[in-house]
Design an enzyme around this catalytic site. Structure first.
Site, PDB file in Angstrom:
ATOM      1  N   HIS A 160       0.856  -1.186   0.000  1.00  0.00           N
ATOM      2  CA  HIS A 160       0.000   0.000   0.000  1.00  0.00           C
ATOM      3  C   HIS A 160       0.890   1.233   0.000  1.00  0.00           C
ATOM      4  O   HIS A 160       1.982   1.228   0.584  1.00  0.00           O
ATOM      5  CB  HIS A 160      -0.856   0.058   1.282  1.00  0.00           C
ATOM      6  CG  HIS A 160      -2.073  -0.798   1.254  1.00  0.00           C
ATOM      7  ND1 HIS A 160      -2.552  -1.454   2.379  1.00  0.00           N
ATOM      8  CD2 HIS A 160      -2.947  -1.083   0.265  1.00  0.00           C
ATOM      9  CE1 HIS A 160      -3.651  -2.120   2.063  1.00  0.00           C
ATOM     10  NE2 HIS A 160      -3.910  -1.914   0.784  1.00  0.00           N
ATOM     11  N   CYS A 256      -1.790   2.382   9.168  1.00  0.00           N
ATOM     12  CA  CYS A 256      -2.774   1.378   8.738  1.00  0.00           C
ATOM     13  C   CYS A 256      -3.920   1.253   9.738  1.00  0.00           C
ATOM     14  O   CYS A 256      -5.029   0.857   9.389  1.00  0.00           O
ATOM     15  CB  CYS A 256      -2.113   0.008   8.583  1.00  0.00           C
ATOM     16  SG  CYS A 256      -0.837  -0.049   7.343  1.00  0.00           S
ATOM     17  N   ASP A 595      42.900  -8.924 -37.560  1.00  0.00           N
ATOM     18  CA  ASP A 595      44.282  -8.803 -38.018  1.00  0.00           C
ATOM     19  C   ASP A 595      44.235  -8.779 -39.539  1.00  0.00           C
ATOM     20  O   ASP A 595      43.364  -9.374 -40.159  1.00  0.00           O
ATOM     21  CB  ASP A 595      45.104 -10.033 -37.595  1.00  0.00           C
ATOM     22  CG  ASP A 595      45.245 -10.102 -36.094  1.00  0.00           C
ATOM     23  OD1 ASP A 595      45.549  -9.067 -35.486  1.00  0.00           O
ATOM     24  OD2 ASP A 595      45.024 -11.200 -35.527  1.00  0.00           O
TER      25      ASP A 595
HETATM   26  P1  NAD Z   1      31.826 -13.949 -30.766  1.00  0.00           P
HETATM   27  O1  NAD Z   1      32.198 -13.728 -29.357  1.00  0.00           O
HETATM   28  O2  NAD Z   1      30.900 -13.025 -31.409  1.00  0.00           O
HETATM   29  O3  NAD Z   1      31.241 -15.434 -30.922  1.00  0.00           O
HETATM   30  C1  NAD Z   1      31.884 -16.609 -30.530  1.00  0.00           C
HETATM   31  C2  NAD Z   1      30.781 -17.556 -30.092  1.00  0.00           C
HETATM   32  O4  NAD Z   1      31.275 -18.881 -30.095  1.00  0.00           O
HETATM   33  C3  NAD Z   1      30.299 -17.302 -28.689  1.00  0.00           C
HETATM   34  O5  NAD Z   1      28.925 -17.101 -28.707  1.00  0.00           O
HETATM   35  C4  NAD Z   1      30.688 -18.586 -27.921  1.00  0.00           C
HETATM   36  O6  NAD Z   1      29.734 -18.934 -26.949  1.00  0.00           O
HETATM   37  C5  NAD Z   1      30.720 -19.591 -29.009  1.00  0.00           C
HETATM   38  N1  NAD Z   1      31.539 -20.774 -28.748  1.00  0.00           N
HETATM   39  C6  NAD Z   1      32.741 -20.861 -28.122  1.00  0.00           C
HETATM   40  N2  NAD Z   1      33.180 -22.126 -28.127  1.00  0.00           N
HETATM   41  C7  NAD Z   1      32.250 -22.877 -28.760  1.00  0.00           C
HETATM   42  C8  NAD Z   1      32.141 -24.252 -29.116  1.00  0.00           C
HETATM   43  N3  NAD Z   1      33.085 -25.110 -28.802  1.00  0.00           N
HETATM   44  N4  NAD Z   1      31.045 -24.643 -29.760  1.00  0.00           N
HETATM   45  C9  NAD Z   1      30.067 -23.785 -30.086  1.00  0.00           C
HETATM   46  N5  NAD Z   1      30.122 -22.472 -29.795  1.00  0.00           N
HETATM   47  C10 NAD Z   1      31.209 -22.024 -29.159  1.00  0.00           C
HETATM   48  O7  NAD Z   1      33.203 -14.010 -31.530  1.00  0.00           O
HETATM   49  P2  NAD Z   1      33.592 -14.324 -33.029  1.00  0.00           P
HETATM   50  O8  NAD Z   1      32.428 -14.382 -33.933  1.00  0.00           O
HETATM   51  O9  NAD Z   1      34.470 -15.506 -32.950  1.00  0.00           O
HETATM   52  O10 NAD Z   1      34.480 -13.070 -33.357  1.00  0.00           O
HETATM   53  C11 NAD Z   1      33.977 -11.748 -33.314  1.00  0.00           C
HETATM   54  C12 NAD Z   1      34.665 -10.917 -34.391  1.00  0.00           C
HETATM   55  O11 NAD Z   1      36.060 -10.857 -34.183  1.00  0.00           O
HETATM   56  C13 NAD Z   1      34.481 -11.508 -35.765  1.00  0.00           C
HETATM   57  O12 NAD Z   1      34.240 -10.484 -36.700  1.00  0.00           O
HETATM   58  C14 NAD Z   1      35.772 -12.180 -36.043  1.00  0.00           C
HETATM   59  O13 NAD Z   1      36.033 -12.257 -37.413  1.00  0.00           O
HETATM   60  C15 NAD Z   1      36.735 -11.257 -35.318  1.00  0.00           C
HETATM   61  N6  NAD Z   1      37.965 -11.979 -34.942  1.00  0.00           N
HETATM   62  C16 NAD Z   1      39.075 -11.694 -35.654  1.00  0.00           C
HETATM   63  C17 NAD Z   1      40.236 -12.391 -35.401  1.00  0.00           C
HETATM   64  C18 NAD Z   1      41.433 -12.117 -36.224  1.00  0.00           C
HETATM   65  O14 NAD Z   1      41.320 -11.417 -37.211  1.00  0.00           O
HETATM   66  N7  NAD Z   1      42.562 -12.643 -35.826  1.00  0.00           N
HETATM   67  C19 NAD Z   1      40.260 -13.369 -34.409  1.00  0.00           C
HETATM   68  C20 NAD Z   1      39.095 -13.640 -33.688  1.00  0.00           C
HETATM   69  C21 NAD Z   1      37.954 -12.935 -33.986  1.00  0.00           C
END
Ligand code: NAD
Length: 685
Positions: A160, A256, A595
């Site tokens: 209340h 109250c 990268d």
């Molecule tokens: P994110 O965090 O968006 O997604 C990764 C997903 O994978 C998460 O949701 C996680 O729960 C899941 N995951 C982890 N282990 C798993 C498994 N064994 N089985 C199933 N799912 C699993 O990250 P992302 O998509 O990897 O990367 C995000 C961005 O970063 C992207 O654009 C990527 O290209 C970039 N990236 C660039 C580099 C590089 O250029 N060297 C390296 C890594 C990521």
């Protein structure tokens, strides 16, 4: 006041009563009540109402109703346990010459427990949300002609208004902020200047410090901590405390136990009435699988979470699985703008406003890339807009875009448009009128499957899910449909690369979306057998392996691109190789983590978004594999009607992606490598 002759905790209708049934000591209650009575009798004249046997809460007379001049507005108790009190209170008021004015319409009202006058002002503070229904204040405002300020209670312990809010003479209020929602706290701040607000901490509030009887400049309550006392004395108030813990067992204390019989009558000037809160309502209708999918709950929660309340005026339940239910719900809100916000959300859930066969309101864009403030933003569901009496289906449906009405030679057209693509002069649909959302499919409550996290039997369940997905994929391939894969680098780390490559080779993939990393890791694994320097065959770090992914990027850059690297025989297998070889288009969207990047990675994000949107056009199924970033990005562009499968090890990611309120999405919580292995095996059978 009403003597606690028959007082007791006999049932539970608030959290204070829990665990206290049968524990109140009547003698002790009696002497505490007498203490309060004696303290008050020095300050005011007291009248008594006769207690009645079988009504243990009757001493809490504040809830009898609201007195205003010689008018008594009786309560309508929310719980049946207290409803029997009403006749006794009404009888007393009638016998004492008050005009009894019963409330119209429905909704509960618990008297001065929830409605408190600001001393010496034409202002009534009105609590709602737990016991009293919002709608009754429409009636009360019309009857008594004072400004009303609506405060929503959000903590059941402060059920209340008088348990957490106490208006004081001199324009002050004493209150416990956490008992109210954000808007109500803002309203208090707006209405009462800082120096006049006495905010009470939880330690005082939970001892019912705000539940004080105010007579002139004296406050009588169960408790006031030393700081609160000091603050109140600084403001010129006298504080008296009377222990009332026996009544706290039932969730009540000083205020109250008392109902004010004298309120000076003030009538607010018209402009104050206009400025005050205004209860308004609208009828909405909703139809579909309301019960088995939880949609009805979602609708009602949406109303209360939006600060409103509801009354279900009609409900026809679908009695069989294949029958739809239908409900008419009156939505009540504390102001027209809140009502619009709530109804806007309900429309997105598929509700309709029946009386509203009005045209949609359009406003003109005055600056490129900037929408009119009240723009309507879309859902994933097919949407119709009423333009000059005609319902027109919006084209290019997707989430979070604006609708633009255009004139063509054949009439009008409604087009989905990204915020950034709006141009000066565009007519953008605004508000909530003249918009209809079609075919909102019910949520599949059983659409997520956990694999790693649970027992053997659920492994079998994942197998069944994969079997189903494989069956659907086969059918899509047979009719030359479109399957889009969105994949993250985890696919490669977990050893899923060869399986994904195989799916592409078998013709199950019509487009691949991802970021820089999936391609880099895939190419690294093809060139060096590692993913981020880890030997994929042995699962061990390779000496100097950390350079591999940069070396891979460098090689591709040297060749001029992925396709060129394939042509030149540098890349000889893997996911990207199969894409190039099989003419499967791919899009790599850049991110701040990248990268390199690879020449194909689009670092212009707007261009990447456009490319993604183009590649998912016409998709029958989108398979999202372990990338939160790209999967969510893709999900936001995808209209309803596209089958979505999201595979991720994290249940939170799967829930976020699979929870599109539709049967068409399935979440699978599992390791993506294992999933792809299983899926490829099924598709190869
Ligand atoms: P994110 O965090 O968006 O997604 C990764 C997903 O994978 C998460 O949701 C996680 O729960 C899941 N995951 C982890 N282990 C798993 C498994 N064994 N089985 C199933 N799912 C699993 O990250 P992302 O998509 O990897 O990367 C995000 C961005 O970063 C992207 O654009 C990527 O290209 C970039 N990236 C660039 C580099 C590089 O250029 N060297 C390296 C890594 C990521």
């Amino acid at each position: 006041m009403c003597a606690p002759e028959f007082y007791g905790v006999n049932y539970v209708i608030n959290p204070w009563m829990e665990g206290n049934v049968g524990r109140a000591a009547r003698d002790r209650a009696r002497s505490q009540w007498e203490g309060l009575r004696d303290a008050l009798s020095k300050l005011a004249d007291i009248e008594f109402v006769e207690p009645a046997d079988g009504l243990p809460d009757m001493p809490f007379v504040a809830n009898a109703g609201l007195v205003y001049g010689d008018v008594f507005i009786p309560s309508r108790f929310r719980f049946p346990q207290r409803q029997g009190e009403s006749e006794h209170f009404e009888e007393w008021f009638r016998a004492h010459g008050y005009a009894i004015e019963a409330l119209q319409d429905s909704g509960s009202f618990e008297g001065e427990g929830d409605a408190l006058f600001q001393p010496d002002e034409a202002l009534l503070w009105c609590g709602y949300g737990v016991r009293t229904s919002l709608q009754v204040y429409k009636d009360i405002a019309e009857r008594i002609g004072v400004e009303i300020a609506l405060l929503r209670l959000v903590d059941e312990r402060f059920y209340h208004l008088d348990t957490c809010f106490c208006p004081l003479p001199g324009g002050r209020v004493m209150y416990f902020p956490d008992a109210f929602d954000q808007d109500s706290r803002a309203l208090i701040r707006e209405r009462v200047p800082k120096e006049n607000r006495i905010e009470v901490p939880a330690t005082d509030a939970l001892r019912f410090a705000c539940n004080a009887v105010v007579v002139g400049d004296t406050l009588v309550s169960n408790y006031a901590g030393s700081r609160l006392r000091a603050r109140l004395s600084d403001c010129g108030y006298a504080i008296e405390t009377c222990p009332l813990d026996e009544f706290m067992l039932a969730g009540g204390a000083a205020k109250c136990l008392v109902l004010n019989l004298k309120h000076e009558v003030f009538v607010a000037p018209d402009d104050a009435l206009q400025a005050g809160s205004r209860v308004c309502d609208r009828l909405v209708e909703i139809q579909g699988q309301l019960l088995d999918t939880g949609l009805m709950n979602e609708v009602l929660d949406c109303v209360t979470e939006g600060g409103g309340s509801f009354e279900v005026e009609e409900f026809h339940a679908g009695l069989r699985h294949d029958q739809e239910s239908h409900a008419s719900v009156r939505v009540v809100a504390p102001s027209p703008s809140k009502l619009n916000t709530i109804v806007g959300r309900l429309l997105q859930l598929g509700a309709r406003v029946p009386e509203e066969e009005v045209n949609a309101l359009c406003e003109i864009v005055t600056k490129d890339g900037v929408a009119p403030r009240d723009f309507y933003s879309t859902t994933i569901y097919p949407t119709d807009v009423r333009v000059e009496g005609e319902w027109i289906r919006a084209r290019g449906q997707r989430m979070d875009v604006m609708l633009v009405v255009r004139d063509t030679a054949d009439g009008h057209e409604v087009e989905s448009r990204l915020l950034r693509d709006l141009r000066k002069g565009d007519r953008v649909v605004c508000g909530i009128h003249g918009i209809r959302i079609q075919d909102r499919l019910p949520a599949d409550t059983d659409s997520s499957f956990e694999f790693m996290a649970s027992s053997v039997s659920s492994e079998r369940r994942v197998e069944l899910v994969v079997e189903n997905i494989a069956w659907e994929m086969r059918r899509i391939r047979e009719r030359e449909g479109k399957i889009v894969i969105v994949a993250g680098p985890v696919v490669i780390h977990t050893g899923g690369g060869p399986y994904l490559a195989k799916l592409i080779e078998m013709g199950y993939v019509q487009a691949l979306l991802g970021g820089n990393a999936i391609a880099v890791h895939d190419i690294e694994s093809d060139l060096y057998g590692t993913s981020l320097g880890v030997d994929l065959a042995r699962g061990a770090n390779i000496h100097g392996g950390h350079r591999h992914h940069l070396q891979a990027i460098n090689r591709v850059r040297e060749c001029g691109g992925i396709a060129q690297a394939v042509e030149q025989g540098v890349i000889r297998g893997g996911v990207m190789y199969e894409c190039v070889r099989n003419g499967v288009p791919f899009s790599l969207a850049g991110s701040i983590r990248d990268d390199g990047p690879l020449p194909e990675t689009r670092m212009d994000l707007l261009a990447a978004q456009d490319e993604y949107a183009q590649l998912i056009e016409g998709a029958d199924m989108i398979l999202m594999l372990s990338t939160m970033l790209h999967a969510i990005g893709t999900g936001n562009m995808t209209p309803a009607g596209v089958r979505l499968i999201c595979v991720d090890i994290s249940p939170a990611v799967v829930t976020k992606l699979a929870d599109r309120g539709s049967v068409e999405s399935t979440g699978v919580v599992t390791d993506v490598g294992l999933f792809l292995n299983l899926l490829t095996a099924k598709l190869s059978e």
